[in-house]
Design a protein around this motif. Structure first.
Motif, PDB file in Angstrom:
ATOM      1  N   ARG A 163       0.826  -1.211   0.000  1.00  0.00           N
ATOM      2  CA  ARG A 163       0.000   0.000   0.000  1.00  0.00           C
ATOM      3  C   ARG A 163       0.862   1.264   0.000  1.00  0.00           C
ATOM      4  O   ARG A 163       0.525   2.266  -0.642  1.00  0.00           O
ATOM      5  CB  ARG A 163      -0.921   0.000   1.213  1.00  0.00           C
ATOM      6  N   ILE A 164       1.961   1.216   0.736  1.00  0.00           N
ATOM      7  CA  ILE A 164       2.877   2.350   0.771  1.00  0.00           C
ATOM      8  C   ILE A 164       3.565   2.521  -0.576  1.00  0.00           C
ATOM      9  O   ILE A 164       3.623   3.628  -1.140  1.00  0.00           O
ATOM     10  CB  ILE A 164       3.911   2.160   1.894  1.00  0.00           C
ATOM     11  N   VAL A 165       4.066   1.423  -1.113  1.00  0.00           N
ATOM     12  CA  VAL A 165       4.775   1.480  -2.394  1.00  0.00           C
ATOM     13  C   VAL A 165       3.838   1.931  -3.512  1.00  0.00           C
ATOM     14  O   VAL A 165       4.259   2.651  -4.428  1.00  0.00           O
ATOM     15  CB  VAL A 165       5.404   0.109  -2.713  1.00  0.00           C
ATOM     16  N   ALA A 166       2.573   1.553  -3.450  1.00  0.00           N
ATOM     17  CA  ALA A 166       1.615   1.959  -4.487  1.00  0.00           C
ATOM     18  C   ALA A 166       1.518   3.474  -4.583  1.00  0.00           C
ATOM     19  O   ALA A 166       1.457   4.039  -5.690  1.00  0.00           O
ATOM     20  CB  ALA A 166       0.248   1.357  -4.193  1.00  0.00           C
ATOM     21  N   LEU A 167       1.500   4.151  -3.453  1.00  0.00           N
ATOM     22  CA  LEU A 167       1.444   5.619  -3.459  1.00  0.00           C
ATOM     23  C   LEU A 167       2.717   6.213  -4.049  1.00  0.00           C
ATOM     24  O   LEU A 167       2.660   7.100  -4.912  1.00  0.00           O
ATOM     25  CB  LEU A 167       1.222   6.133  -2.037  1.00  0.00           C
ATOM     26  N   ALA A 168       3.870   5.721  -3.593  1.00  0.00           N
ATOM     27  CA  ALA A 168       5.138   6.239  -4.094  1.00  0.00           C
ATOM     28  C   ALA A 168       5.309   5.938  -5.572  1.00  0.00           C
ATOM     29  O   ALA A 168       5.817   6.768  -6.341  1.00  0.00           O
ATOM     30  CB  ALA A 168       6.290   5.641  -3.296  1.00  0.00           C
ATOM     31  N   ASP A 169       4.887   4.758  -5.992  1.00  0.00           N
ATOM     32  CA  ASP A 169       4.989   4.342  -7.390  1.00  0.00           C
ATOM     33  C   ASP A 169       4.155   5.253  -8.284  1.00  0.00           C
ATOM     34  O   ASP A 169       4.610   5.702  -9.344  1.00  0.00           O
ATOM     35  CB  ASP A 169       4.516   2.893  -7.507  1.00  0.00           C
ATOM     36  N   THR A 170       2.932   5.539  -7.863  1.00  0.00           N
ATOM     37  CA  THR A 170       2.057   6.411  -8.652  1.00  0.00           C
ATOM     38  C   THR A 170       2.618   7.821  -8.721  1.00  0.00           C
ATOM     39  O   THR A 170       2.619   8.448  -9.797  1.00  0.00           O
ATOM     40  CB  THR A 170       0.642   6.426  -8.047  1.00  0.00           C
ATOM     41  N   PHE A 171       3.101   8.321  -7.603  1.00  0.00           N
ATOM     42  CA  PHE A 171       3.680   9.666  -7.588  1.00  0.00           C
ATOM     43  C   PHE A 171       4.837   9.754  -8.578  1.00  0.00           C
ATOM     44  O   PHE A 171       4.939  10.710  -9.359  1.00  0.00           O
ATOM     45  CB  PHE A 171       4.153  10.021  -6.182  1.00  0.00           C
ATOM     46  N   ASP A 172       5.708   8.761  -8.555  1.00  0.00           N
ATOM     47  CA  ASP A 172       6.861   8.787  -9.461  1.00  0.00           C
ATOM     48  C   ASP A 172       6.436   8.597 -10.908  1.00  0.00           C
ATOM     49  O   ASP A 172       6.988   9.250 -11.810  1.00  0.00           O
ATOM     50  CB  ASP A 172       7.861   7.703  -9.066  1.00  0.00           C
ATOM     51  N   ALA A 173       5.467   7.731 -11.156  1.00  0.00           N
ATOM     52  CA  ALA A 173       5.005   7.496 -12.518  1.00  0.00           C
ATOM     53  C   ALA A 173       4.436   8.765 -13.144  1.00  0.00           C
ATOM     54  O   ALA A 173       4.574   8.999 -14.344  1.00  0.00           O
ATOM     55  CB  ALA A 173       3.956   6.388 -12.526  1.00  0.00           C
ATOM     56  N   ILE A 174       3.799   9.596 -12.318  1.00  0.00           N
ATOM     57  CA  ILE A 174       3.203  10.823 -12.837  1.00  0.00           C
ATOM     58  C   ILE A 174       4.249  11.916 -13.026  1.00  0.00           C
ATOM     59  O   ILE A 174       4.237  12.645 -14.030  1.00  0.00           O
ATOM     60  CB  ILE A 174       2.088  11.315 -11.892  1.00  0.00           C
ATOM     61  N   THR A 175       5.187  12.021 -12.103  1.00  0.00           N
ATOM     62  CA  THR A 175       6.108  13.164 -12.105  1.00  0.00           C
ATOM     63  C   THR A 175       7.392  12.935 -12.901  1.00  0.00           C
ATOM     64  O   THR A 175       8.141  13.886 -13.132  1.00  0.00           O
ATOM     65  CB  THR A 175       6.494  13.554 -10.666  1.00  0.00           C
ATOM     66  N   CYS A 176       7.657  11.709 -13.321  1.00  0.00           N
ATOM     67  CA  CYS A 176       8.889  11.422 -14.061  1.00  0.00           C
ATOM     68  C   CYS A 176       8.574  10.937 -15.468  1.00  0.00           C
ATOM     69  O   CYS A 176       7.613  10.185 -15.681  1.00  0.00           O
ATOM     70  CB  CYS A 176       9.728  10.376 -13.328  1.00  0.00           C
ATOM     71  N   GLN A 177       9.391  11.362 -16.400  1.00  0.00           N
ATOM     72  CA  GLN A 177       9.216  10.997 -17.802  1.00  0.00           C
ATOM     73  C   GLN A 177       9.349   9.487 -17.987  1.00  0.00           C
ATOM     74  O   GLN A 177      10.269   8.862 -17.462  1.00  0.00           O
ATOM     75  CB  GLN A 177      10.280  11.701 -18.655  1.00  0.00           C
ATOM     76  N   ARG A 178       8.392   8.916 -18.728  1.00  0.00           N
ATOM     77  CA  ARG A 178       8.488   7.512 -19.104  1.00  0.00           C
ATOM     78  C   ARG A 178       8.450   7.414 -20.624  1.00  0.00           C
ATOM     79  O   ARG A 178       8.063   8.355 -21.314  1.00  0.00           O
ATOM     80  CB  ARG A 178       7.340   6.702 -18.489  1.00  0.00           C
ATOM     81  N   ARG A 179       8.839   6.253 -21.144  1.00  0.00           N
ATOM     82  CA  ARG A 179       8.938   6.097 -22.601  1.00  0.00           C
ATOM     83  C   ARG A 179       7.592   6.339 -23.272  1.00  0.00           C
ATOM     84  O   ARG A 179       7.530   6.834 -24.395  1.00  0.00           O
ATOM     85  CB  ARG A 179       9.443   4.689 -22.939  1.00  0.00           C
ATOM     86  N   TYR A 180       6.503   5.970 -22.602  1.00  0.00           N
ATOM     87  CA  TYR A 180       5.191   6.055 -23.221  1.00  0.00           C
ATOM     88  C   TYR A 180       4.288   7.078 -22.547  1.00  0.00           C
ATOM     89  O   TYR A 180       3.090   7.093 -22.763  1.00  0.00           O
ATOM     90  CB  TYR A 180       4.504   4.677 -23.207  1.00  0.00           C
ATOM     91  N   ASP A 181       4.859   7.957 -21.733  1.00  0.00           N
ATOM     92  CA  ASP A 181       4.032   8.959 -21.051  1.00  0.00           C
ATOM     93  C   ASP A 181       4.913  10.131 -20.639  1.00  0.00           C
ATOM     94  O   ASP A 181       6.043   9.936 -20.183  1.00  0.00           O
ATOM     95  CB  ASP A 181       3.369   8.351 -19.819  1.00  0.00           C
ATOM     96  N   ALA A 182       4.392  11.334 -20.793  1.00  0.00           N
ATOM     97  CA  ALA A 182       5.150  12.538 -20.448  1.00  0.00           C
ATOM     98  C   ALA A 182       5.047  12.811 -18.950  1.00  0.00           C
ATOM     99  O   ALA A 182       4.052  12.460 -18.301  1.00  0.00           O
ATOM    100  CB  ALA A 182       4.620  13.732 -21.237  1.00  0.00           C
ATOM    101  N   ALA A 183       6.082  13.441 -18.421  1.00  0.00           N
ATOM    102  CA  ALA A 183       6.084  13.801 -17.002  1.00  0.00           C
ATOM    103  C   ALA A 183       5.103  14.938 -16.744  1.00  0.00           C
ATOM    104  O   ALA A 183       4.903  15.815 -17.585  1.00  0.00           O
ATOM    105  CB  ALA A 183       7.485  14.200 -16.570  1.00  0.00           C
ATOM    106  N   ARG A 184       4.487  14.914 -15.581  1.00  0.00           N
ATOM    107  CA  ARG A 184       3.591  15.978 -15.154  1.00  0.00           C
ATOM    108  C   ARG A 184       4.118  16.552 -13.851  1.00  0.00           C
ATOM    109  O   ARG A 184       5.086  16.071 -13.279  1.00  0.00           O
ATOM    110  CB  ARG A 184       2.166  15.429 -15.005  1.00  0.00           C
ATOM    111  N   SER A 185       3.483  17.594 -13.359  1.00  0.00           N
ATOM    112  CA  SER A 185       3.983  18.289 -12.180  1.00  0.00           C
ATOM    113  C   SER A 185       3.598  17.562 -10.892  1.00  0.00           C
ATOM    114  O   SER A 185       2.676  16.733 -10.867  1.00  0.00           O
ATOM    115  CB  SER A 185       3.415  19.706 -12.139  1.00  0.00           C
TER     116      SER A 185
END
Length: 257
Positions: A163-185
């Motif tokens: 449950r803890i990792v899920a929050l951190a994972d989502t935060f990082d997925a949104i704020t960091c550039q990925r190959r198939y998705d742009a970074a957001r603030s």
């Protein structure tokens, strides 16, 4: 032989056996920790982006675990799950999908959804020493409302580390550039996470994660090359004494996050 002397000798023999068994277990546990170190190195060698993502997720997860008041043992469990939550993505069946730049198709997303089970299978041989690692890796995409995968677990049935990792994972997925998705603030990430309170995420942990104090530490960790308040490995106590066994190699903290 007097019974009293016999008792003393038996006790001494039992003590010697216990110490030898403890030393042997310590040696094997150090080997298990070395195996985790090697696995982390393998992630870096095969997919540096996944390795960097895992380190950032670990840094944020440790901040949330600390704010939640977890003890050292539980914090180490959270750290291990965070570091290896995406190990299943380096499986050959998923590698090409995760390294393409185009948006994922439904079929590709279904394939990606197999990575928790693949990851749990990878770490399964170490379950004797880290019994909670496989469960955390397997369940980090479960949702509080029971609509997650792969098992559809609900609420507190999901391991706390996941449950803890899920929050951190989502935060990082949104704020960091990925190959198939742009970074957001970061504010965008906060908005998304707040909207999923009680649906995707544990409501109590969500409130804690979105608190001003935790967000300040998260933002500092994002700006820093080391997790907030993480001691440098050179300052950690040497693991030479019997029973002083490393949970996982902490050299990842010397790599920028």
């Amino acid at each position: 032989m007097p019974s009293r002397l016999r008792t003393v000798l038996l006790a001494a023999g039992a003590a010697v056996y216990y110490l030898k068994a403890r030393r042997e277990r310590g040696r094997v546990e150090r080997l298990a920790a070395a195996a985790l170190e090697s696995l982390l190195n393998a992630i870096d060698a095969n997919d540096p982006a996944t390795g960097e993502h895992a380190r950032r997720v670990a840094a944020v997860s440790l901040i949330l675990a600390d704010a939640h008041g977890l003890d050292d043992h539980a914090r180490s469990s959270v750290e291990r799950v965070a570091l290896f939550h995406d190990v299943g993505k380096i499986h050959e069946a998923l590698f090409d999908i995760t390294h393409d730049d185009h948006p994922l198709s439904p079929a590709e997303r279904a394939q990606i959804a197999t990575h928790p089970q693949r990851g749990a299978d990878v770490v399964a041989p170490l379950s004797l020493f880290y019994p909670d690692l496989g469960a955390g890796v397997l369940t980090h995409h479960e949702r509080w409302d029971g609509t997650g995968y792969p098992r559809g677990l609900h609420g507190p049935d999901i391991p706390l580390a996941a449950r803890i990792v899920a929050l951190a994972d989502t935060f990082d997925a949104i704020t960091c550039q990925r190959r198939y998705d742009a970074a957001r603030s970061a504010p965008d990430a906060v908005e998304v996470i707040a909207a999923e309170r009680g649906r995707q995420f544990d409501p109590e942990l969500t409130d804690l994660f979105l608190s001003a104090a935790v967000q300040a530490r998260v933002h500092e960790a994002m700006r820093s090359s080391l997790p907030a308040e993480a001691p440098h490995p050179s300052k950690r106590k040497a693991a030479n004494a019997v029973g002083d066994v490393p949970d996982v190699a902490f050299r990842w903290r010397t790599v920028g996050v």
